[in-house]
Design a protein around this motif. Structure first.
Motif, PDB file in Angstrom:
ATOM      1  N   GLN A  27      -0.235   5.868  10.234  1.00 16.32           N
ATOM      2  CA  GLN A  27      -1.293   6.202   9.651  1.00 16.32           C
ATOM      3  C   GLN A  27      -1.561   7.705   9.380  1.00 16.32           C
ATOM      4  OE1 GLN A  27      -4.379   5.304  12.760  1.00 16.32           O
ATOM      5  NE2 GLN A  27      -3.293   3.613  13.458  1.00 16.32           N
ATOM      6  N   GLN A  28      -0.497   8.323  10.216  1.00 16.05           N
ATOM      7  CA  GLN A  28      -0.641  10.064   9.694  1.00 16.05           C
ATOM      8  C   GLN A  28      -0.089   9.961   8.341  1.00 16.05           C
ATOM      9  OE1 GLN A  28       1.845  12.423  12.293  1.00 16.05           O
ATOM     10  NE2 GLN A  28       1.880  14.230  11.300  1.00 16.05           N
ATOM     11  N   HIS A  29       0.924   9.296   8.010  1.00 17.96           N
ATOM     12  CA  HIS A  29       1.760   9.389   6.650  1.00 17.96           C
ATOM     13  C   HIS A  29       0.699   8.898   5.275  1.00 17.96           C
ATOM     14  CE1 HIS A  29       4.567   8.803   3.195  1.00 17.96           C
ATOM     15  NE2 HIS A  29       4.038   7.800   3.032  1.00 17.96           N
ATOM     16  N   PHE A  30       0.127   7.809   5.804  1.00 17.33           N
ATOM     17  CA  PHE A  30      -1.150   7.270   4.886  1.00 17.33           C
ATOM     18  C   PHE A  30      -2.280   8.498   4.679  1.00 17.33           C
ATOM     19  CE2 PHE A  30       1.172   3.776   4.797  1.00 17.33           C
ATOM     20  CZ  PHE A  30       0.592   2.382   3.936  1.00 17.33           C
ATOM     21  N   GLU A  31      -2.839   8.708   5.696  1.00 19.09           N
ATOM     22  CA  GLU A  31      -4.001   9.656   5.770  1.00 19.09           C
ATOM     23  C   GLU A  31      -3.678  11.111   4.944  1.00 19.09           C
ATOM     24  OE1 GLU A  31      -5.363   9.694   9.431  1.00 19.09           O
ATOM     25  OE2 GLU A  31      -5.703   7.629   9.470  1.00 19.09           O
ATOM     26  N   GLU A  32      -2.458  11.525   5.401  1.00 15.58           N
ATOM     27  CA  GLU A  32      -2.100  12.983   4.800  1.00 15.58           C
ATOM     28  C   GLU A  32      -1.743  12.919   3.472  1.00 15.58           C
ATOM     29  OE1 GLU A  32       1.408  14.414   7.070  1.00 15.58           O
ATOM     30  OE2 GLU A  32      -0.240  15.078   8.671  1.00 15.58           O
ATOM     31  N   THR A  33      -1.164  11.751   3.090  1.00 15.10           N
ATOM     32  CA  THR A  33      -0.815  11.403   1.627  1.00 15.10           C
ATOM     33  C   THR A  33      -2.031  11.195   0.573  1.00 15.10           C
ATOM     34  OG1 THR A  33       1.253  10.434   2.291  1.00 15.10           O
ATOM     35  CG2 THR A  33       0.490  10.118  -0.228  1.00 15.10           C
ATOM     36  N   MET A  34      -2.971  10.388   1.230  1.00 14.48           N
ATOM     37  CA  MET A  34      -4.164   9.915   0.594  1.00 14.48           C
ATOM     38  C   MET A  34      -5.119  11.378   0.441  1.00 14.48           C
ATOM     39  SD  MET A  34      -5.409   6.720   2.823  1.00 14.48           S
ATOM     40  CE  MET A  34      -7.100   6.671   2.221  1.00 14.48           C
ATOM     41  N   ALA A  35      -4.852  12.341   1.695  1.00 12.97           N
ATOM     42  CA  ALA A  35      -5.963  13.402   1.311  1.00 12.97           C
ATOM     43  C   ALA A  35      -5.392  14.526   0.414  1.00 12.97           C
ATOM     44  CB  ALA A  35      -5.746  14.233   2.656  1.00 12.97           C
ATOM     45  N   ALA A  36      -4.067  14.431   0.101  1.00 10.99           N
ATOM     46  CA  ALA A  36      -3.377  15.374  -0.757  1.00 10.99           C
ATOM     47  C   ALA A  36      -3.490  14.719  -2.180  1.00 10.99           C
ATOM     48  CB  ALA A  36      -1.822  15.446  -0.569  1.00 10.99           C
ATOM     49  N   CYS A  42       0.704  -1.198   0.080  1.00 13.92           N
ATOM     50  CA  CYS A  42       0.014   0.020  -0.029  1.00 13.92           C
ATOM     51  C   CYS A  42       0.922   1.140   0.100  1.00 13.92           C
ATOM     52  CB  CYS A  42      -0.974   0.002   1.025  1.00 13.92           C
ATOM     53  SG  CYS A  42      -2.142  -1.296   1.138  1.00 13.92           S
ATOM     54  N   ARG A  43       1.797   1.271   0.682  1.00 11.02           N
ATOM     55  CA  ARG A  43       3.041   2.492   0.729  1.00 11.02           C
ATOM     56  C   ARG A  43       3.421   2.517  -0.648  1.00 11.02           C
ATOM     57  NH1 ARG A  43       6.736   0.956   4.427  1.00 11.02           N
ATOM     58  NH2 ARG A  43       5.825   1.995   5.808  1.00 11.02           N
ATOM     59  N   SER A  44       3.628   1.583  -1.639  1.00 16.08           N
ATOM     60  CA  SER A  44       4.100   1.502  -2.760  1.00 16.08           C
ATOM     61  C   SER A  44       3.166   2.240  -3.629  1.00 16.08           C
ATOM     62  CB  SER A  44       4.567   0.007  -3.336  1.00 16.08           C
ATOM     63  OG  SER A  44       3.346  -0.574  -3.806  1.00 16.08           O
ATOM     64  N   LEU A  45       1.788   1.966  -3.374  1.00 12.96           N
ATOM     65  CA  LEU A  45       0.813   2.402  -4.400  1.00 12.96           C
ATOM     66  C   LEU A  45       0.767   4.139  -4.055  1.00 12.96           C
ATOM     67  CD1 LEU A  45      -2.242   0.039  -3.942  1.00 12.96           C
ATOM     68  CD2 LEU A  45      -0.553   0.212  -5.897  1.00 12.96           C
ATOM     69  N   LEU A  46       0.891   4.507  -2.747  1.00  8.27           N
ATOM     70  CA  LEU A  46       0.892   5.716  -2.406  1.00  8.27           C
ATOM     71  C   LEU A  46       1.968   6.553  -2.970  1.00  8.27           C
ATOM     72  CD1 LEU A  46       0.038   5.963   1.224  1.00  8.27           C
ATOM     73  CD2 LEU A  46      -1.459   6.470  -0.554  1.00  8.27           C
ATOM     74  N   ASP A  47       3.091   5.884  -2.984  1.00 10.60           N
ATOM     75  CA  ASP A  47       4.498   6.579  -3.928  1.00 10.60           C
ATOM     76  C   ASP A  47       4.271   6.715  -5.401  1.00 10.60           C
ATOM     77  OD1 ASP A  47       5.784   6.519  -1.431  1.00 10.60           O
ATOM     78  OD2 ASP A  47       6.886   4.523  -1.828  1.00 10.60           O
ATOM     79  N   GLN A  48       3.178   5.849  -6.001  1.00  8.87           N
ATOM     80  CA  GLN A  48       3.221   6.067  -7.420  1.00  8.87           C
ATOM     81  C   GLN A  48       1.887   6.813  -7.578  1.00  8.87           C
ATOM     82  OE1 GLN A  48       2.604   1.992  -9.184  1.00  8.87           O
ATOM     83  NE2 GLN A  48       3.690   1.288  -7.377  1.00  8.87           N
ATOM     84  N   GLY A  49       1.327   7.708  -6.329  1.00 14.36           N
ATOM     85  CA  GLY A  49       0.173   8.638  -6.689  1.00 14.36           C
ATOM     86  C   GLY A  49      -1.198   7.857  -6.701  1.00 14.36           C
ATOM     87  N   GLN A  50      -1.208   6.698  -6.219  1.00 10.89           N
ATOM     88  CA  GLN A  50      -2.344   6.182  -6.317  1.00 10.89           C
ATOM     89  C   GLN A  50      -2.711   5.869  -4.595  1.00 10.89           C
ATOM     90  OE1 GLN A  50      -2.596   2.485  -8.583  1.00 10.89           O
ATOM     91  NE2 GLN A  50      -0.656   3.075  -9.655  1.00 10.89           N
ATOM     92  N   TYR A  51      -4.167   6.355  -4.381  1.00 18.71           N
ATOM     93  CA  TYR A  51      -4.562   6.334  -3.075  1.00 18.71           C
ATOM     94  C   TYR A  51      -5.743   5.408  -2.807  1.00 18.71           C
ATOM     95  CZ  TYR A  51      -8.585   9.346  -4.958  1.00 18.71           C
ATOM     96  OH  TYR A  51      -9.452   9.924  -5.339  1.00 18.71           O
ATOM     97  N   VAL A  52      -5.988   4.592  -4.055  1.00 17.65           N
ATOM     98  CA  VAL A  52      -7.088   3.470  -3.898  1.00 17.65           C
ATOM     99  C   VAL A  52      -6.501   2.181  -4.018  1.00 17.65           C
ATOM    100  CG1 VAL A  52      -9.038   2.564  -5.107  1.00 17.65           C
ATOM    101  CG2 VAL A  52      -8.817   5.002  -5.213  1.00 17.65           C
ATOM    102  N   PHE A  53      -6.638   1.568  -2.578  1.00 18.36           N
ATOM    103  CA  PHE A  53      -5.732   0.136  -2.684  1.00 18.36           C
ATOM    104  C   PHE A  53      -6.579  -0.978  -3.091  1.00 18.36           C
ATOM    105  CE2 PHE A  53      -5.268   2.851   1.364  1.00 18.36           C
ATOM    106  CZ  PHE A  53      -3.805   3.527   0.920  1.00 18.36           C
ATOM    107  N   LEU A 108      -5.530  -4.522   9.131  1.00 14.63           N
ATOM    108  CA  LEU A 108      -4.608  -5.644   8.716  1.00 14.63           C
ATOM    109  C   LEU A 108      -3.112  -5.352   8.428  1.00 14.63           C
ATOM    110  CD1 LEU A 108      -7.782  -6.488   8.067  1.00 14.63           C
ATOM    111  CD2 LEU A 108      -6.477  -8.599   7.149  1.00 14.63           C
ATOM    112  N   ALA A 109      -2.907  -4.059   8.277  1.00 16.09           N
ATOM    113  CA  ALA A 109      -1.543  -3.889   7.856  1.00 16.09           C
ATOM    114  C   ALA A 109      -0.985  -3.528   9.460  1.00 16.09           C
ATOM    115  CB  ALA A 109      -1.233  -2.675   7.379  1.00 16.09           C
ATOM    116  N   VAL A 110      -1.780  -3.470  10.449  1.00 12.61           N
ATOM    117  CA  VAL A 110      -1.267  -2.900  11.585  1.00 12.61           C
ATOM    118  C   VAL A 110      -0.554  -1.705  11.771  1.00 12.61           C
ATOM    119  CG1 VAL A 110      -0.337  -3.770  13.927  1.00 12.61           C
ATOM    120  CG2 VAL A 110      -1.060  -5.488  12.454  1.00 12.61           C
ATOM    121  N   LEU A 111      -1.370  -0.765  11.068  1.00 13.68           N
ATOM    122  CA  LEU A 111      -0.242   0.667  10.893  1.00 13.68           C
ATOM    123  C   LEU A 111       0.077   1.290  12.214  1.00 13.68           C
ATOM    124  CD1 LEU A 111      -2.262   2.272   7.944  1.00 13.68           C
ATOM    125  CD2 LEU A 111      -0.093   0.852   7.751  1.00 13.68           C
ATOM    126  N   THR A 112       1.107   1.776  12.388  1.00 11.69           N
ATOM    127  CA  THR A 112       1.574   2.663  13.600  1.00 11.69           C
ATOM    128  C   THR A 112       0.666   3.752  13.487  1.00 11.69           C
ATOM    129  OG1 THR A 112       3.524   3.439  12.638  1.00 11.69           O
ATOM    130  CG2 THR A 112       3.770   1.264  13.858  1.00 11.69           C
TER     131      THR A 112
END
Length: 271
Positions: free
Chosen positions: A100-109, A56-67, A92-96
């Motif tokens: 969570q902050q990184h994922f949510e901020e990136t998804m929002a942007a 999922c982090r690799s998807l965000l790095d590619q500019g994709q926020y849909v998992f 299920l990723a047991v995000l720390t």
């Protein structure tokens, strides 16, 4: 930021009755360590916290926020592509907390960049959304209210509007140019080594759907997936992939040849 040690230490709680644990191999990494506890996603494929987080982090790095699930459907070479909700991924990723902050901020942007177009007003520095994407003449309601007179600025050069409007190319300020368009016109040519007998083509293209500037990494076929609108098109002829493949193939020259340099950037007409 989560450290590598913290990520490696992430584990499922065997007593968590809300998860379905399985003993088969990880469907993302294909790891089959019998001592590793794996859980089943809603689509039926097995993951570990580490494999799911990394994917999922690799998807965000590619500019994709849909998992979406990258695993292959049983007995086929077709990807699952099932969409996972962020809530499912988070669990299920047991995000720390940091993850969570990184994922949510990136998804929002990424979502804001896809559905909205904001820039900072040069007068009051508040974020302004452009209603008409074909008009560079933008009215700031905040500045207009404060100064009691209409305040307009140029979406392109971000200076107080000068000259008549509306206009789609430039305002009257010196040096007001579309840098993306200049880049399209002046970029060097490139080759795609794996496409047979292909003439050189511009190294940068504007996505024919949304206008995002993209560069081919020169590996694989001639088609490219836009990271913003998720529409695949041919980097050579600029047709959408289904249209290009009607008269060509992934590794052969296009029937219409190499499309010339683009002289305009398409506007994204979101439905």
């Amino acid at each position: 930021m989560t450290t590598q040690r913290q990520e490696q230490d992430k584990r499922y709680d065997p007593a968590d009755s809300t998860l379905k644990f399985v003993t088969r191999q990880d469907d993302i990494t294909l790891d089959d360590d019998p001592d590793t506890l794996r859980a089943e996603m809603s689509c039926g494929h097995a993951v570990t916290p580490q494999s799911l987080t990394a994917w999922c982090r690799s998807l965000l790095d590619q500019g994709q926020y849909v998992f979406r699930c990258p695993a292959l459907k049983d007995g086929t070479v077709q990807k699952c592509e099932a969409q996972w909700s962020y809530q499912e991924v988070r669990k299920l990723a047991v995000l720390t907390a940091a993850e969570q902050q990184h994922f949510e901020e990136t998804m929002a942007a990424l979502a804001a960049a896809e559905y909205c177009e904001f820039k900072s007003c040069p007068g009051c520095h508040t974020c302004v959304e452009r209603e008409d994407i074909s008009n560079l003449n933008v009215h700031c309601t905040v500045c207009s209210a404060v100064t009691a007179q209409a305040f307009e600025f140029c979406w392109q050069c971000l200076r107080v509007w000068k000259g008549p409007g509306p206009r789609s190319d430039r305002c009257g300020n010196n040096g007001c140019t579309n840098k993306d368009l200049e880049l399209l016109k002046g970029c060097p040519t490139t080759s795609l080594p794996q496409v047979q007998n292909l003439d050189p083509c511009p190294s940068i293209r504007a996505c024919p759907t949304c206008g995002l500037l993209l560069e081919h990494d020169r590996t694989g076929c001639k088609n490219i997936l836009c990271s913003r609108c998720q529409v695949e098109f041919c980097f050579v002829c600029l047709k959408l992939t289904p249209a290009c493949l009607q008269t060509s193939s992934y590794f052969l020259p296009c029937s219409d040849g190499v499309a010339p340099r683009q002289e305009a950037i398409p506007s994204w007409k979101r439905s």
